[in-house]
Design a protein around this motif. Structure first.
Motif, PDB file in Angstrom:
ATOM      1  N   ASN A   1      -6.319  55.120 -37.869  1.00  0.00           N
ATOM      2  CA  ASN A   1      -7.657  55.572 -38.214  1.00  0.00           C
ATOM      3  C   ASN A   1      -8.659  55.246 -37.123  1.00  0.00           C
ATOM      4  N   ALA A   2      -8.537  54.070 -36.534  1.00  0.00           N
ATOM      5  CA  ALA A   2      -9.398  53.735 -35.400  1.00  0.00           C
ATOM      6  C   ALA A   2      -9.109  54.659 -34.220  1.00  0.00           C
ATOM      7  N   GLU A   3      -7.837  55.016 -34.024  1.00  0.00           N
ATOM      8  CA  GLU A   3      -7.473  55.930 -32.938  1.00  0.00           C
ATOM      9  C   GLU A   3      -8.078  57.323 -33.186  1.00  0.00           C
ATOM     10  N   PHE A   4      -7.949  57.822 -34.412  1.00  0.00           N
ATOM     11  CA  PHE A   4      -8.572  59.101 -34.770  1.00  0.00           C
ATOM     12  C   PHE A   4     -10.065  59.068 -34.460  1.00  0.00           C
ATOM     13  N   LEU A   5     -10.743  58.002 -34.901  1.00  0.00           N
ATOM     14  CA  LEU A   5     -12.195  57.935 -34.790  1.00  0.00           C
ATOM     15  C   LEU A   5     -12.642  57.786 -33.342  1.00  0.00           C
ATOM     16  N   LEU A   6     -11.890  57.037 -32.540  1.00  0.00           N
ATOM     17  CA  LEU A   6     -12.243  56.899 -31.128  1.00  0.00           C
ATOM     18  C   LEU A   6     -12.046  58.222 -30.390  1.00  0.00           C
ATOM     19  N   SER A   7     -11.012  58.963 -30.747  1.00  0.00           N
ATOM     20  CA  SER A   7     -10.810  60.284 -30.168  1.00  0.00           C
ATOM     21  C   SER A   7     -11.962  61.215 -30.549  1.00  0.00           C
ATOM     22  N   LEU A   8     -12.364  61.185 -31.813  1.00  0.00           N
ATOM     23  CA  LEU A   8     -13.495  61.985 -32.273  1.00  0.00           C
ATOM     24  C   LEU A   8     -14.772  61.589 -31.539  1.00  0.00           C
ATOM     25  N   ALA A   9     -14.957  60.276 -31.349  1.00  0.00           N
ATOM     26  CA  ALA A   9     -16.162  59.780 -30.679  1.00  0.00           C
ATOM     27  C   ALA A   9     -16.251  60.265 -29.239  1.00  0.00           C
ATOM     28  N   THR A  10     -15.131  60.195 -28.518  1.00  0.00           N
ATOM     29  CA  THR A  10     -15.152  60.635 -27.117  1.00  0.00           C
ATOM     30  C   THR A  10     -15.406  62.140 -27.029  1.00  0.00           C
ATOM     31  N   ALA A  11     -14.908  62.902 -28.004  1.00  0.00           N
ATOM     32  CA  ALA A  11     -15.114  64.348 -27.988  1.00  0.00           C
ATOM     33  C   ALA A  11     -16.547  64.721 -28.359  1.00  0.00           C
ATOM     34  N   LEU A  12     -17.129  64.028 -29.321  1.00  0.00           N
ATOM     35  CA  LEU A  12     -18.508  64.317 -29.714  1.00  0.00           C
ATOM     36  C   LEU A  12     -19.511  63.787 -28.692  1.00  0.00           C
ATOM     37  N   ASP A  13     -19.199  62.643 -28.089  1.00  0.00           N
ATOM     38  CA  ASP A  13     -19.992  62.072 -26.984  1.00  0.00           C
ATOM     39  C   ASP A  13     -21.483  62.031 -27.306  1.00  0.00           C
ATOM     40  N   GLY A  14     -21.809  61.512 -28.501  1.00  0.00           N
ATOM     41  CA  GLY A  14     -23.206  61.350 -28.854  1.00  0.00           C
ATOM     42  C   GLY A  14     -23.870  62.578 -29.431  1.00  0.00           C
ATOM     43  N   PHE A  15     -23.120  63.596 -29.790  1.00  0.00           N
ATOM     44  CA  PHE A  15     -23.683  64.803 -30.405  1.00  0.00           C
ATOM     45  C   PHE A  15     -24.529  64.379 -31.612  1.00  0.00           C
ATOM     46  N   PRO A  16     -25.754  64.891 -31.736  1.00  0.00           N
ATOM     47  CA  PRO A  16     -26.665  64.392 -32.776  1.00  0.00           C
ATOM     48  C   PRO A  16     -26.250  64.767 -34.194  1.00  0.00           C
TER      49      PRO A  16
ATOM     50  N   PRO B   1     -23.937  58.661 -34.409  1.00  0.00           N
ATOM     51  CA  PRO B   1     -24.351  59.397 -33.213  1.00  0.00           C
ATOM     52  C   PRO B   1     -24.704  58.505 -32.022  1.00  0.00           C
ATOM     53  N   ASP B   2     -25.120  57.270 -32.304  1.00  0.00           N
ATOM     54  CA  ASP B   2     -25.489  56.377 -31.197  1.00  0.00           C
ATOM     55  C   ASP B   2     -24.351  55.458 -30.770  1.00  0.00           C
ATOM     56  N   SER B   3     -23.137  55.701 -31.287  1.00  0.00           N
ATOM     57  CA  SER B   3     -22.015  54.818 -30.956  1.00  0.00           C
ATOM     58  C   SER B   3     -21.714  54.814 -29.462  1.00  0.00           C
ATOM     59  N   MET B   4     -21.740  55.979 -28.840  1.00  0.00           N
ATOM     60  CA  MET B   4     -21.402  56.048 -27.421  1.00  0.00           C
ATOM     61  C   MET B   4     -22.493  55.407 -26.565  1.00  0.00           C
ATOM     62  N   ARG B   5     -23.763  55.545 -26.962  1.00  0.00           N
ATOM     63  CA  ARG B   5     -24.843  54.877 -26.228  1.00  0.00           C
ATOM     64  C   ARG B   5     -24.679  53.365 -26.309  1.00  0.00           C
ATOM     65  N   LYS B   6     -24.390  52.861 -27.501  1.00  0.00           N
ATOM     66  CA  LYS B   6     -24.190  51.417 -27.657  1.00  0.00           C
ATOM     67  C   LYS B   6     -22.986  50.949 -26.845  1.00  0.00           C
ATOM     68  N   ALA B   7     -21.940  51.763 -26.821  1.00  0.00           N
ATOM     69  CA  ALA B   7     -20.754  51.407 -26.047  1.00  0.00           C
ATOM     70  C   ALA B   7     -21.082  51.296 -24.571  1.00  0.00           C
ATOM     71  N   ALA B   8     -21.881  52.233 -24.070  1.00  0.00           N
ATOM     72  CA  ALA B   8     -22.268  52.202 -22.657  1.00  0.00           C
ATOM     73  C   ALA B   8     -23.082  50.948 -22.345  1.00  0.00           C
TER      74      ALA B   8
ATOM     75  N   PHE C   1     -14.406  49.655 -31.792  1.00  0.00           N
ATOM     76  CA  PHE C   1     -15.299  49.585 -32.943  1.00  0.00           C
ATOM     77  C   PHE C   1     -15.627  48.157 -33.345  1.00  0.00           C
ATOM     78  N   SER C   2     -14.763  47.215 -33.013  1.00  0.00           N
ATOM     79  CA  SER C   2     -15.081  45.810 -33.241  1.00  0.00           C
ATOM     80  C   SER C   2     -16.270  45.385 -32.394  1.00  0.00           C
ATOM     81  N   ALA C   3     -16.278  45.817 -31.130  1.00  0.00           N
ATOM     82  CA  ALA C   3     -17.383  45.470 -30.224  1.00  0.00           C
ATOM     83  C   ALA C   3     -18.701  46.049 -30.726  1.00  0.00           C
ATOM     84  N   LEU C   4     -18.654  47.217 -31.379  1.00  0.00           N
ATOM     85  CA  LEU C   4     -19.869  47.849 -31.892  1.00  0.00           C
ATOM     86  C   LEU C   4     -20.298  47.288 -33.242  1.00  0.00           C
ATOM     87  N   GLY C   5     -19.425  46.492 -33.867  1.00  0.00           N
ATOM     88  CA  GLY C   5     -19.714  45.995 -35.210  1.00  0.00           C
ATOM     89  C   GLY C   5     -19.526  47.054 -36.276  1.00  0.00           C
TER      90      GLY C   5
END
Length: 432
Positions: free
Chosen positions: A341-356, A381-388, A407-411
């Motif tokens: 599930n974390a793998e699915f969500l990280l893949s989705l996150a990289t593809a959306l790349d902060g899409f609002p 939506p702000d996950s990628m900004r926080k990651a950066a 996702f652990s690093a992002l809380g």
């Protein structure tokens, strides 16, 4: 302003996603689902007794529900995952390892086989099965060691094999799966109650079908091992090539009195989540309850769908929630702390790349994503900004199968603890 837009403006995205997950889990709990089925089962007559056996992440909770609702004397033994126990008084609960089997599971499976010896046609066996039972009922066939089964199991988990392929192999290397437990119970009547973690809800696949007939063969199991280039000990090759591992087959007269019921499914969980969305004033769309494939590929597909809805209003109009279930797989190539599930969500996150205005959750309904301590995670939506800002490299972490670390690093991990049920993955994408 439309009613839908007004509802969207009042939504708290994170809380709605968490509420959906909780509703999904609650809908498939043993407490909710099991009592109505118990009422359908005739108690033994005369000198007959009721014996309760079972295995899976939900087995202890199911046993507790039986103790609370069965009218009559009962005894028995169930095996569940470590930390998934329940306060049972008459049914013994043993905890063992999942997803890789251990000696505790082997001993529990051997004891279960001993427990059902000598039953009569007057006796009733209630068998409580849920996802995870394949690893928890770890009794190797004669000539195969537990260590060999552990190695095969680990290799299959890392290979990307789906649950149908893994359980085909497990059945043919076992002394208890693939209907063998039911054969050991004969001539007693066996009624199996199942919480399904299998896409499509085939009862013979759930926990490798210890009490159900199996149409697959040793040749099928060999084909799976060869497909994924699994290093296979000589003892296992000999066992399969000789046909010694054949399972109980459909039409076996020793199974004809038996019954089985699938009491909770992924669709039940998705329907409950959808009802939560409706109550919030939004429109839910259930894509499927049996999605399979590589978690990262499913993540890319969901991201494309979410963008199409957000940009084009196709195939659904926003605001809405897209929901799906099933069981994805992960071919492990990195060394990160993953979970499908974390793998699915990280893949989705990289593809959306902060899409609002797109939020998402992906969790396992058993509360454990893979072998980690989280159920899954939430994307915002702000996950990628926080990651950066934290110096994280999402694509590199995805390549390292390290969705947990991201996702652990992002809380943003979802830590529910064991839910004591299991209908596999739950995913929801909120598009505002």
């Amino acid at each position: 302003m439309t009613i839908a837009n007004s509802a969207a403006n009042s939504i708290k995205p994170r809380q709605l996603l968490l509420d959906m997950y909780q509703a999904a889990v609650d809908a498939v709990s043993a407490t909710k689902c099991l009592p109505e089925y118990l009422a359908r089962i005739p108690a033994p007559s005369g000198k007959g007794r009721t014996l309760v056996i079972g295995a899976g992440k939900g087995a202890a909770a199911m046993a507790k529900a039986v103790e609370d609702h069965w009218q009559g004397d009962i005894s028995g033994l169930v095996v569940t995952r470590y930390a998934h126990g329940a306060d049972c008084k008459r049914i013994e609960v043993v905890e063992a390892s999942h997803p890789v089997p251990d000696e505790a599971g082997r001993k529990a499976a051997a004891r279960m086989l001993e427990l059902v010896q000598g039953l009569t046609a007057d006796d009733l066996v209630l068998c409580l099965i849920s996802g995870g039972g394949s690893a928890l009922l770890a009794l190797p066939a004669p000539g195969i060691s537990l260590e060999q089964k552990q190695a095969i199991n680990k290799a299959l988990l890392r290979s990307g094999a789906n649950i149908f392929e893994m359980n085909c192999v497990r059945k043919h290397l076992s002394a208890i799966k693939g209907g063998r437990l039911a054969l050991a119970c004969a001539p007693a009547r066996v009624v199996t109650l199942m919480i399904s973690d299998i896409p499509g809800d085939d009862p013979g696949i759930i926990a490798s079908g210890p009490t159900l007939a199996d149409p697959t063969t040793c040749a099928d199991a060999l084909a799976v091992l060869r497909k994924y280039n699994i290093e296979t000990p000589e003892a296992i090759l000999k066992h399969l090539e000789s046909g010694a591992g054949e399972t109980a087959k459909p039409g076996d007269p020793r199974l004809e009195r038996n019954q089985h019921y699938v009491i909770a499914t992924a669709q039940d969980a998705l329907d409950a989540a959808a009802a939560t969305v409706v109550a919030a004033g939004l429109t839910p769309y259930i894509l499927s309850d049996e999605m399979e494939g590589e978690a990262r590929d499913i993540g890319l597909a969901h991201a494309a769908l979410a963008r199409q809805i957000a940009r084009r209003g196709q195939p659904f109009s926003k605001p809405c929630v897209v929901i799906s279930g099933g069981e994805t797989t992960v071919t492990v190539r990195g060394k990160g702390r993953g979970g499908r599930n974390a793998e699915f969500l990280l893949s989705l996150a990289t593809a959306l790349d902060g899409f609002p205005d797109i939020h998402a959750i992906a969790c396992d309904t058993d509360g454990i994503d893979g072998s980690e301590d989280n159920a899954g995670a939430i994307y915002q939506p702000d996950s990628m900004r926080k990651a950066a800002e934290l110096g994280l490299r999402p694509r590199a972490m995805l390549d390292n199968n390290d969705g947990y670390g991201f996702f652990s690093a992002l809380g943003d991990l979802v830590v529910s603890g064991p839910t004591r049920t299991n209908v596999n993955d739950f995913r929801a994408i909120l598009i505002l």
